[in-house]
Design an enzyme around this catalytic site. Structure first.
Site, PDB file in Angstrom:
ATOM      1  N   VAL A 206       0.811  -1.228   0.000  1.00 34.70           N
ATOM      2  CA  VAL A 206       0.000   0.000   0.000  1.00 34.70           C
ATOM      3  C   VAL A 206       0.842   1.275   0.000  1.00 34.70           C
ATOM      4  O   VAL A 206       0.321   2.366  -0.248  1.00 34.70           O
ATOM      5  CB  VAL A 206      -0.993   0.050   1.198  1.00 34.70           C
ATOM      6  CG1 VAL A 206      -2.069  -1.003   1.051  1.00 34.70           C
ATOM      7  CG2 VAL A 206      -0.279  -0.054   2.539  1.00 34.70           C
TER       8      VAL A 206
ATOM      9  N   ASN B 297      -6.754  -0.949   6.363  1.00 38.15           N
ATOM     10  CA  ASN B 297      -6.398  -1.642   7.605  1.00 38.15           C
ATOM     11  C   ASN B 297      -4.896  -1.862   7.766  1.00 38.15           C
ATOM     12  O   ASN B 297      -4.409  -1.945   8.893  1.00 38.15           O
ATOM     13  CB  ASN B 297      -7.143  -2.986   7.639  1.00 38.15           C
ATOM     14  CG  ASN B 297      -6.542  -3.944   8.639  1.00 38.15           C
ATOM     15  OD1 ASN B 297      -6.818  -3.864   9.835  1.00 38.15           O
ATOM     16  ND2 ASN B 297      -5.684  -4.854   8.172  1.00 38.15           N
TER      17      ASN B 297
ATOM     18  N   SER C 257      -6.799   4.230  15.856  1.00 38.34           N
ATOM     19  CA  SER C 257      -6.477   3.506  17.092  1.00 38.34           C
ATOM     20  C   SER C 257      -6.807   4.420  18.252  1.00 38.34           C
ATOM     21  O   SER C 257      -6.874   5.649  18.082  1.00 38.34           O
ATOM     22  CB  SER C 257      -4.981   3.186  17.113  1.00 38.34           C
ATOM     23  OG  SER C 257      -4.579   2.768  18.400  1.00 38.34           O
TER      24      SER C 257
ATOM     25  N   TYR D 139       3.820   6.355  16.109  1.00 35.89           N
ATOM     26  CA  TYR D 139       2.601   5.556  15.885  1.00 35.89           C
ATOM     27  C   TYR D 139       1.368   6.388  16.240  1.00 35.89           C
ATOM     28  O   TYR D 139       0.397   6.436  15.480  1.00 35.89           O
ATOM     29  CB  TYR D 139       2.664   4.275  16.721  1.00 35.89           C
ATOM     30  CG  TYR D 139       1.479   3.346  16.524  1.00 35.89           C
ATOM     31  CD1 TYR D 139       1.421   2.474  15.443  1.00 35.89           C
ATOM     32  CD2 TYR D 139       0.407   3.343  17.422  1.00 35.89           C
ATOM     33  CE1 TYR D 139       0.338   1.624  15.250  1.00 35.89           C
ATOM     34  CE2 TYR D 139      -0.681   2.503  17.248  1.00 35.89           C
ATOM     35  CZ  TYR D 139      -0.714   1.641  16.158  1.00 35.89           C
ATOM     36  OH  TYR D 139      -1.793   0.802  15.972  1.00 35.89           O
TER      37      TYR D 139
ATOM     38  N   SER E 197       0.719   8.983  13.676  1.00 39.13           N
ATOM     39  CA  SER E 197       0.169   8.415  12.429  1.00 39.13           C
ATOM     40  C   SER E 197      -1.325   8.137  12.575  1.00 39.13           C
ATOM     41  O   SER E 197      -2.095   8.335  11.632  1.00 39.13           O
ATOM     42  CB  SER E 197       0.928   7.136  12.036  1.00 39.13           C
ATOM     43  OG  SER E 197       0.611   6.037  12.886  1.00 39.13           O
ATOM     44  N   LYS E 198      -1.738   7.689  13.761  1.00 30.38           N
ATOM     45  CA  LYS E 198      -3.156   7.362  13.950  1.00 30.38           C
ATOM     46  C   LYS E 198      -3.992   8.634  14.133  1.00 30.38           C
ATOM     47  O   LYS E 198      -5.159   8.682  13.718  1.00 30.38           O
ATOM     48  CB  LYS E 198      -3.318   6.396  15.129  1.00 30.38           C
ATOM     49  CG  LYS E 198      -2.680   5.031  14.874  1.00 30.38           C
ATOM     50  CD  LYS E 198      -3.244   4.346  13.627  1.00 30.38           C
ATOM     51  CE  LYS E 198      -2.743   2.943  13.421  1.00 30.38           C
ATOM     52  NZ  LYS E 198      -3.303   2.286  12.229  1.00 30.38           N
TER      53      LYS E 198
HETATM   54  P1  NAD Z   1      -1.142  -7.284  12.104  1.00 30.61           P
HETATM   55  O1  NAD Z   1       0.295  -6.937  12.210  1.00 30.61           O
HETATM   56  O2  NAD Z   1      -1.605  -8.568  12.717  1.00 30.61           O
HETATM   57  O3  NAD Z   1      -1.615  -7.257  10.583  1.00 30.61           O
HETATM   58  C1  NAD Z   1      -1.270  -6.195   9.738  1.00 30.61           C
HETATM   59  C2  NAD Z   1      -1.348  -6.664   8.300  1.00 30.61           C
HETATM   60  O4  NAD Z   1      -0.979  -5.549   7.472  1.00 30.61           O
HETATM   61  C3  NAD Z   1      -0.365  -7.802   7.988  1.00 30.61           C
HETATM   62  O5  NAD Z   1      -1.026  -8.824   7.285  1.00 30.61           O
HETATM   63  C4  NAD Z   1       0.701  -7.118   7.131  1.00 30.61           C
HETATM   64  O6  NAD Z   1       1.314  -7.985   6.181  1.00 30.61           O
HETATM   65  C5  NAD Z   1      -0.113  -6.023   6.452  1.00 30.61           C
HETATM   66  N1  NAD Z   1       0.740  -4.928   5.948  1.00 30.61           N
HETATM   67  C6  NAD Z   1       1.735  -4.289   6.614  1.00 30.61           C
HETATM   68  N2  NAD Z   1       2.316  -3.396   5.807  1.00 30.61           N
HETATM   69  C7  NAD Z   1       1.683  -3.463   4.612  1.00 30.61           C
HETATM   70  C8  NAD Z   1       1.847  -2.807   3.361  1.00 30.61           C
HETATM   71  N3  NAD Z   1       2.824  -1.888   3.173  1.00 30.61           N
HETATM   72  N4  NAD Z   1       1.021  -3.125   2.337  1.00 30.61           N
HETATM   73  C9  NAD Z   1       0.046  -4.063   2.507  1.00 30.61           C
HETATM   74  N5  NAD Z   1      -0.141  -4.738   3.650  1.00 30.61           N
HETATM   75  C10 NAD Z   1       0.668  -4.441   4.696  1.00 30.61           C
HETATM   76  O7  NAD Z   1      -1.930  -6.042  12.741  1.00 30.61           O
HETATM   77  P2  NAD Z   1      -3.407  -5.891  13.352  1.00 30.61           P
HETATM   78  O8  NAD Z   1      -3.287  -5.908  14.826  1.00 30.61           O
HETATM   79  O9  NAD Z   1      -4.354  -6.790  12.669  1.00 30.61           O
HETATM   80  O10 NAD Z   1      -3.686  -4.370  12.961  1.00 30.61           O
HETATM   81  C11 NAD Z   1      -4.471  -3.965  11.849  1.00 30.61           C
HETATM   82  C12 NAD Z   1      -4.687  -2.462  11.933  1.00 30.61           C
HETATM   83  O11 NAD Z   1      -5.317  -2.133  13.172  1.00 30.61           O
HETATM   84  C13 NAD Z   1      -3.400  -1.642  11.890  1.00 30.61           C
HETATM   85  O12 NAD Z   1      -3.617  -0.451  11.163  1.00 30.61           O
HETATM   86  C14 NAD Z   1      -3.158  -1.326  13.353  1.00 30.61           C
HETATM   87  O13 NAD Z   1      -2.369  -0.161  13.526  1.00 30.61           O
HETATM   88  C15 NAD Z   1      -4.570  -1.141  13.854  1.00 30.61           C
HETATM   89  N6  NAD Z   1      -4.712  -1.326  15.299  1.00 30.61           N
HETATM   90  C16 NAD Z   1      -4.277  -2.465  15.916  1.00 30.61           C
HETATM   91  C17 NAD Z   1      -4.406  -2.581  17.303  1.00 30.61           C
HETATM   92  C18 NAD Z   1      -3.942  -3.803  18.065  1.00 30.61           C
HETATM   93  O14 NAD Z   1      -3.921  -3.747  19.310  1.00 30.61           O
HETATM   94  N7  NAD Z   1      -3.580  -4.905  17.431  1.00 30.61           N
HETATM   95  C19 NAD Z   1      -4.986  -1.545  18.037  1.00 30.61           C
HETATM   96  C20 NAD Z   1      -5.430  -0.404  17.378  1.00 30.61           C
HETATM   97  C21 NAD Z   1      -5.283  -0.306  16.002  1.00 30.61           C
END
Ligand code: NAD
Length: 264
Positions: free
Chosen positions: A68, A94, A146, A159, A162-163
């Site tokens: 992305v 996402n 987030s 981080y 960014s959010k």
């Molecule tokens: P994760 O690390 O389990 O999954 C993230 C996915 O994004 C992975 O499959 C990865 O390969 C993909 N990805 C990373 N860089 C990429 C790129 N350049 N192009 C395409 N795909 C890419 O993370 P998650 O916990 O499922 O988080 C998903 C979203 O939710 C993120 O934006 C994260 O910041 C946000 N979030 C997560 C949490 C948490 O506690 N886990 C809390 C708040 C927000």
């Protein structure tokens, strides 16, 4: 009552980073609501795995290896989805990454890497998809912000920035495209047990001098609803925001965090 299982029937959704975690759960939720799903994901294996699961729910799925952060990949993604499906109704931005560091240890590389994936790519993926939605006079974009976008944290300033940027662009895009029939919202999850959380707990635990297990135990104790968050908790709300049930909701940053943040 809405007819669960068909409210996104005939719609086409793109989920970036849908190979695992929240993105995977979202792809499955949108499929259960009746949408065909494109898994646009850096990790080709993960994309294929989720696409297979989506097909298991009875929806059409396309695994599309996509970085992305690359505009050429985003253009290719939109062209391919238009060619295969003829429309794009839902974009879930996402894909995201996490890194911890104290403010004095944040390097330019750390700042740029986090901002490029978590903020810049959310904007340019939206910009790539919007002309299709404008032509359809319909679309819903749901961004992953987030709780970190609403509060400060001592150990992951870039981080959080960014959010907060995602929350901001959600509002500006919502205003710019409301007249086109397009809604733009974001969700603000809390402590979601995914691979990203494993890294959060390890890295923040290291910065704080405690184990990953102890870090997670302390965090879980702070959640008013009394448990860590599941990817499905977030996916359910994304499904709602993507659907017509949320037809009068735009420009919002909706907390889905067990009660951790109760302002803004
Ligand atoms: P994760 O690390 O389990 O999954 C993230 C996915 O994004 C992975 O499959 C990865 O390969 C993909 N990805 C990373 N860089 C990429 C790129 N350049 N192009 C395409 N795909 C890419 O993370 P998650 O916990 O499922 O988080 C998903 C979203 O939710 C993120 O934006 C994260 O910041 C946000 N979030 C997560 C949490 C948490 O506690 N886990 C809390 C708040 C927000």
């Amino acid at each position: 009552m809405s007819d669960q299982g068909s409210e996104l029937a005939g719609r086409v959704a793109i989920v970036t980073g849908g190979g695992q975690g929240i993105g995977r759960a979202t792809a499955l939720e949108l499929a259960r609501l009746g949408a065909d799903v494109v898994v646009a994901e850096l990790n080709a294996e993960g994309a294929e795995r989720t696409a297979k699961e989506v097909r298991g729910v009875g929806a059409k799925a396309l695994a599309l290896p996509t970085d992305v952060t690359k505009l050429a990949d985003l253009t290719r993604m939109v062209d391919r989805v238009r060619a295969d499906f003829g429309r794009i109704d839902v974009l879930v931005n996402n894909a995201g990454i996490y890194r911890a560091a104290l403010p004095l240890d944040v390097t330019e590389e750390h700042w740029d890497t986090i901002m490029t994936v978590n903020a810049r790519a959310v904007f340019f993926a939206s910009q790539a998809v919007l002309p299709v939605m404008i032509a359809q006079r319909r679309g819903a974009i749901v961004n992953l912000a987030s709780m970190a976008g609403k509060i400060g944290s001592p150990n992951n300033l870039p981080y959080n920035v960014s959010k907060a940027a995602v929350v901001s662009m959600t509002k500006s895009l919502a205003l710019a495209h409301a007249k086109d029939g397009i809604r733009v919202n974001c969700v603000c999850p809390g402590f979601v047990e995914t691979d990203m959380w494993t890294k959060v707990a390890r890295d923040q635990g290291a910065v704080m001098g405690i184990s990953a297990e102890e870090f997670t135990r302390r965090r879980a104790q702070a959640v008013p609803l009394g448990r860590m968050e599941r990817a499905e908790d977030v996916a359910a709300v994304i499904g709602f925001l993507a659907s017509d049930r949320a037809g009068y909701v735009t420009g919002q940053a909706l907390s889905v965090d067990g009660g951790l943040v109760m302002h803004g």
